[in-house]
Scaffold this active site. Structure first.
Site, mmCIF file in Angstrom:
data_model
loop_
_atom_site.group_PDB
_atom_site.id
_atom_site.type_symbol
_atom_site.label_atom_id
_atom_site.label_comp_id
_atom_site.label_asym_id
_atom_site.label_seq_id
_atom_site.Cartn_x
_atom_site.Cartn_y
_atom_site.Cartn_z
ATOM 1 N N LEU A 724 -14.385 -28.146 23.686
ATOM 2 C CA LEU A 724 -13.058 -28.731 23.512
ATOM 3 C C LEU A 724 -12.020 -27.936 24.298
ATOM 4 O O LEU A 724 -11.404 -28.433 25.225
ATOM 5 C CB LEU A 724 -12.694 -28.772 22.012
ATOM 6 C CG LEU A 724 -11.233 -29.095 21.687
ATOM 7 C CD1 LEU A 724 -10.884 -30.515 22.110
ATOM 8 C CD2 LEU A 724 -10.946 -28.889 20.192
ATOM 9 N N ASP A 725 -11.807 -26.705 23.879
ATOM 10 C CA ASP A 725 -10.855 -25.805 24.520
ATOM 11 C C ASP A 725 -11.522 -24.440 24.606
ATOM 12 O O ASP A 725 -11.453 -23.667 23.643
ATOM 13 C CB ASP A 725 -9.568 -25.740 23.704
ATOM 14 C CG ASP A 725 -8.538 -24.772 24.269
ATOM 15 O OD1 ASP A 725 -8.797 -24.189 25.338
ATOM 16 O OD2 ASP A 725 -7.489 -24.592 23.630
ATOM 17 N N PRO A 726 -12.282 -24.195 25.699
ATOM 18 C CA PRO A 726 -12.267 -24.913 26.974
ATOM 19 C C PRO A 726 -13.265 -26.068 27.016
ATOM 20 O O PRO A 726 -14.308 -26.016 26.372
ATOM 21 C CB PRO A 726 -12.684 -23.826 27.963
ATOM 22 C CG PRO A 726 -13.641 -22.979 27.185
ATOM 23 C CD PRO A 726 -13.110 -22.966 25.776
ATOM 24 N N ARG A 845 0.676 -23.381 27.984
ATOM 25 C CA ARG A 845 -0.367 -23.826 27.058
ATOM 26 C C ARG A 845 0.017 -23.353 25.660
ATOM 27 O O ARG A 845 0.377 -22.193 25.468
ATOM 28 C CB ARG A 845 -1.739 -23.255 27.431
ATOM 29 C CG ARG A 845 -2.276 -23.750 28.747
ATOM 30 C CD ARG A 845 -3.635 -23.143 29.062
ATOM 31 N NE ARG A 845 -4.709 -23.795 28.354
ATOM 32 C CZ ARG A 845 -5.425 -23.257 27.375
ATOM 33 N NH1 ARG A 845 -5.156 -22.040 26.958
ATOM 34 N NH2 ARG A 845 -6.402 -23.915 26.792
#
Length: 1061
Positions: A724-726, A845
């Site tokens: 997902l993140d990353p 971010r």
């Protein structure tokens, strides 16, 4: 703790200082020689990162002050202009200047008691401390060490002493001409002298009465290697330990037949643990892993099988008190009565009163030997009389100060530019970042275990029993950890696992290895409130430990678990599928694994997941389905994952057992590693060796990046950051950016927001947040510093101010969500990664939370709820109630200062009156959170909590948890502003992912597990379908990956919404 330099600091100013060594008169080594300084100064700050070097004057240093001045260094006592100060040994406390960086051998990272005042001084002065001992390469080996020089100097010292000792016993030998190591102008000169002695031995020989002259070396590390290097300059033969009795008998028979016989060589014998101990059960063979974990199962045999034939003992093997001694006083006394030829011992480990019991004192360079008479149990400082001469010099490398300094500086000088020119440790390469013990007034994250170890009172506990300090109603187990616990930070990982899971621990034993090759050992009493949680903790610990062949499963009898670092004997590893299908190996057994397994196993099925057909009809059919092997350290975990899933097989594997890992990897086409990132490099190397593709959801770190060329050479793809993140964040971002660039556009602003949150109906507490595991990690993340660019201005947010920097945020397409965002670490690296660093004036971010989260958490931080320091009212088994704890934090004088009828209102007034927040509303909301968490209750705080942070995490994990019917939620949102040429209108593009956890048949699958596991599985599918053809290390930032991956994610059911204004 922030990574930026503190206020008033001169870190990173390019000025380097070199200390004068003050701990020992013999210490003549330097961290940098004049030639190293010349190279650093020659290029100037712009080239090397070093603009000035200031050297404290010293009249005993191996290189005179004038030599430093000749190359452009300044000589001065005053190092106040220096941002980086170098030494060899620990400086005196008064020499530590505030807000600087220091590098030397500190001997603090194992919480060595005698060096804790130094560490306290470092922290108090907000000084950065880099420890040479902790600078290690990707292979785990130390980059900076003097071990070989200790072995070389110690061996020459011993040979010189033997010449004198034999003369006192009536034997003239060529050894008598050797001097002490420091007497030679160089190592080369010393070696030449040894060679000359060797030539004389080969020519005229040694007296028969002292032969065979057998040198026994313990260990095989750098120290032993250095000692053997000198020994090999003599005419010699190495003998296997098992042949010593035969050699002794043959040589004695020859010399007794002719008393005048001369012997023209010496003998060497290298012994390891296998030659020193044997299993008490005669039917069991020696097992190194078992020995390190359970030395009590072994008995000493060195005195029986090796020592009776040794003339000289060179001890290079580190020892811990839990192991049998190499040689006890009683054993030596018995040996001497039986005519043992032992005449000299060099304990290069300098382990006083350790493995060689009667070596009970240090010796010095100017007086390197004492004589121990075992028959009279007496010590003497001469070479005459009965007994054994012993040497235990603790500063041997300085005897070859010139060569040792040159060797050391050759390596250190490569790092100086980076250390001298940056004040931000996060910008340092991994091997330097990891060596930083303290920075900005606190310990760095890798070394947060040190105060926990300091606060454990080990001395009061018996060796073989534990008096539990835990509440008797709690569940506890004794866990033994052995291995390279400190140099690989394994102890940090182990303690964090326990803390983050909500468990507690007490350190019962801790014995630390004092060299790079030495193992360490710790015993922890681990506790939890219920057995299920304790089992989870033990399972997590087992991921970083490797049971021996005698413990294929963890022993759970009688509150004892033995975890051993080493090989793990797996069960049957025969072929797990018929070979006609594609196969994927998933390593791990966490929540993320099940969605990945279900997706992959459904490929080609006519009854499930019809979504896949719209994407891969031409690539997959019922004839080429995917078989999934889920492998975990425990079979039961893997079996739980695959339950009810066709085309899936469970397997038991320890990834640190290379043979077993390769066996499984060889059977598949693609490997997915969902294990912690620390395992990925090992797995990647196996995949490269066997030419199998690899997918991970973790960040691509430096160690993985270095495998790019080997992966390309092997023709394989290693696809990282596929979660997902990353992961999805990369894909959505690069799709928008690449499309804009293709149209001739320029990105002027890129902002990205992501958060894992409770779904609205589950956000039913004052904080509007819940934890699916321990809150410790999330709270720590909330104290990390952040950097971003806003309208061409770089903004730095200190970690202590992060919560207060939260700003109100709304997503246009999701107006019902009242959100806020907090800056997320260093946003600027994404400018380079996405290719927009030189065009975007804004790069940001952020982490999403429900509105109000930041002001409440920030206020709680200022109250002191997140303080890591040990609380005096909680340490050493002291108990306090939550209410008294709260009264202490709010600085009430009396115990009953909070009323009983308007508690929330009283707390809010107190918070505001102390100036802990600026608005009454914030104080009220914080008070409501404090009440919700139960800090006003008279219940006792568990004994495992020793700091405010511990107490807060414990309470949050109790009160901020999901029920079985509640769901989590993931929101990912990008906003991009694009300028186009020729007067075209500026565009604003948005991309949003909104996903909720699923509850099916009473079973909950979290959105976080889905949004991490599904992308990883899709990555494997794309490789199997040959849609990804690029080899080497890859991220999903290229169209080859993100275009088909986003198509699959959309088809799977993820709501990916894109808008253009």
């Amino acid at each position: 703790m922030g990574s930026q330099a503190g206020e008033g600091t001169i870190l990173g100013n390019g000025v380097v200082g070199i200390l004068s060594e003050s701990t020992n008169k013999w210490e003549r080594r330097v961290p940098l020689t004049p030639s190293h300084c010349a190279r650093l100064l020659h290029g100037g700050k712009g080239q090397t990162g070093v603009s000035r070097i200031i050297v404290q004057p010293s009249t005993k240093r191996i290189h005179h002050d004038a030599l430093y001045e000749d190359v452009g260094c300044e000589v001065s006592e005053d190092l106040s202009d220096c941002g980086l100060i170098l030494g060899i040994k620990q400086p005196k406390l008064e020499m530590i200047l505030p807000n600087r960086a220091y590098a030397f051998f500190s001997h603090t990272h194992k919480a060595q008691k005698e060096n804790m005042p130094l560490l306290d001084k470092i922290i108090a002065e907000r000084t950065s401390l880099y420890d040479y001992e902790l600078m290690v390469g990707d292979d785990g080996k130390r980059l900076l060490a003097f071990g070989k020089f200790a072995g070389r100097a110690g061996m020459i010292e011993l040979l010189s002493g033997l010449g004198q000792r034999y003369l006192n016993l009536g034997y003239s030998t060529p050894l008598l001409s050797l001097g002490a190591s420091y007497m030679y102008s160089s190592l080369a000169a010393a070696k030449a002298a040894v060679i000359s002695v060797g030539e004389e031995i080969a020519t005229i020989g040694l007296p028969a009465g002292i032969c065979p002259l057998v040198f026994v070396f313990t260990g095989s590390g750098n120290v032993s290697s250095g000692a053997q290097e000198i020994f090999k300059l003599l005419p010699h033969t190495f003998v296997d330990p098992k042949r010593l009795p035969q050699l002794f008998a043959e040589e004695r028979e020859l010399t007794s037949a002719r008393a005048s016989k001369r012997v023209f060589q010496v003998y060497g014998c290298v012994v390891t643990s296998e030659d020193i101990v044997a299993h008490k059960d005669h039917e069991k063979v020696f097992d190194k892993v078992d020995y390190y974990a359970h030395p009590e199962h072994y008995r000493p045999i060195f005195h029986e099988r090796i020592a009776p034939y040794a003339s000289v003992l060179v001890n290079c093997m580190y020892w811990e008190r839990r192991f049998p001694r190499l040689l006890t006083t009683k054993q030596l006394q018995d040996l001497m009565k039986e005519g043992c030829p032992l005449i000299g011992i060099s304990d290069i480990t300098c382990d006083i009163g350790g493995s060689i019991e009667f070596v009970n004192q240090n010796t010095s360079i100017d007086s390197p030997f004492f004589r121990y008479d075992p028959l009279n149990n007496s010590y003497h400082h001469d070479m005459e009389g009965n007994g054994v001469i012993c040497s235990a010099v603790d500063i041997l490398p300085t005897e070859f100060a010139k060569e040792a300094s040159q060797h050391f500086g050759d390596i250190l000088s490569k790092f100086i530019g980076r250390l001298a020119s940056t004040g931000d440790i996060e910008k340092l390469p991994a091997h330097l970042n990891r060596s930083c013990i303290a920075h900005g007034g606190s310990l760095t994250s890798l070394y947060e275990y040190i105060p926990r170890m300091r606060n454990s009172n080990l001395e009061d506990l018996a060796d073989n029993s534990v008096e539990s300090n835990f509440n008797k109603s709690r569940f506890t187990r004794l866990v033994s950890l052995s291995g390279h616990l400190f140099d690989t930070f394994m102890i940090n990982e182990a303690l964090d696992i326990i803390d983050d899971a909500g468990g507690s621990f007490h350190l019962v034993k801790c014995q630390v290895g004092q060299s790079a090759d030495a193992m360490s050992y710790s015993e922890l009493e681990v506790g939890a409130d219920d057995s299920e949680l304790l089992d989870k903790i033990i399972d997590s610990l087992t991921l970083i430990a490797n049971p021996s062949e005698d413990d294929k499963v963890v022993t759970r009898d009688r509150n004892m678990v033995s975890l051993k670092f080493g090989s793990f004997q797996n069960g049957d590893t025969t072929k797990l599928y018929d070979g006609r299908k594609s196969a994927v190996l998933i390593l791990g057994a966490g929540r993320v694994c099940q969605p990945a397994t279900e997706l992959l196993a459904s490929v080609g099925s006519t009854t499930s997941h019809q979504w896949l057909k719209s994407c891969t009809t031409s690539d997959y059919s019922e004839q080429n389905r995917v078989h999934v092997i889920v492998a975990s350290l425990y079979m039961k975990d893997a079996e739980e994952i695959i339950k009810g899933i066709p085309n899936a097989t469970a397997a038991q594997i320890d990834v640190m057992d290379n043979e077993s890992l390769c066996n499984y990897v060889s059977q598949v086409d693609v490997v997915i590693s969902l294990l912690p990132p620390s395992f990925h490099c090992t797995i990647a190397k196996a995949c490269i060796k066997l030419k199998k593709h690899l997918v991970t959801a973790s960040y691509v770190d430096d160690s993985m990046s270095k495998l790019d060329e080997p992966a390309k050479d092997a023709g394989i793809t290693i696809l990282g950051e596929m979660g997902l993140d990353p992961g999805i964040d990369h894909m959505l971002a690069m799709k928008m950016i690449d499309e804009a660039h293709a149209r001739g556009g320029r990105i002027t602003s890129f902002t990205s927001y992501c958060g894992g949150l409770p779904s609205p109906e589950a956000a039913n507490n004052p904080l509007a947040y819940k934890f699916s595991w321990s809150p410790a990690g999330a709270i720590r993340a909330g104290r990390n510093p952040a950097t971003y660019r806003l309208h061409d201005e770089v903004v730095n947010v200190n970690g202590d101010d992060l919560y207060d920097s939260a700003t109100r945020f709304r997503i246009p397409d999701l107006p019902a969500f009242a959100l806020e965002c907090l800056p997320n670490r260093n946003s600027l690296v994404y400018g380079d990664l996405y290719g927009i660093g030189n065009e975007a004036s804004t790069i940001f971010r952020g982490t999403l939370r429900y509105e109000g989260f930041g002001e409440i958490m920030g206020t709680m931080a200022r109250i002191g709820f997140f303080d890591n320091q040990v609380n005096p009212n909680l340490e050493n088994g002291k108990r306090s109630t939550y209410k008294n704890f709260l009264l202490e934090l709010l600085k009430y004088e009396g115990k009953n200062s909070i009323g009983t009828t308007h508690i929330e209102e009283d707390i809010a007034k107190r918070i505001f009156s102390l100036g802990l927040c600026k608005e009454h509303g914030t104080a009220a909301r914080t008070a409501k959170t404090i009440i919700f968490l139960g800090f006003n209750e008279p219940e006792d705080i568990p004994a495992s909590c020793q700091s405010a942070f511990d107490v807060t995490c414990f309470r949050m994990e109790e009160r901020l948890v999901y029920s079985s019917t509640e769901r989590d939620m993931v929101i990912l949102h990008h906003e991009v502003e694009i300028e186009f040429p020729d007067g075209q209108a500026t565009e604003k593009q948005r991309a949003t992912l909104l996903d909720y956890g699923r509850i099916e048949n009473g079973k909950t699958t979290t959105s976080m597990a889905l949004t991490v596991g599904i992308p990883a599985a899709i990555g494997a599918l794309l490789i199997l379908a040959k849609k990804i053809k690029t080899t080497g290390i890859l991220r999903p930032i290229y169209p080859e990956v993100y275009e088909p991956a986003l198509e699959h994610l959309h088809a799977y059911g993820f709501k990916l919404q894109e808008e253009v204004e």
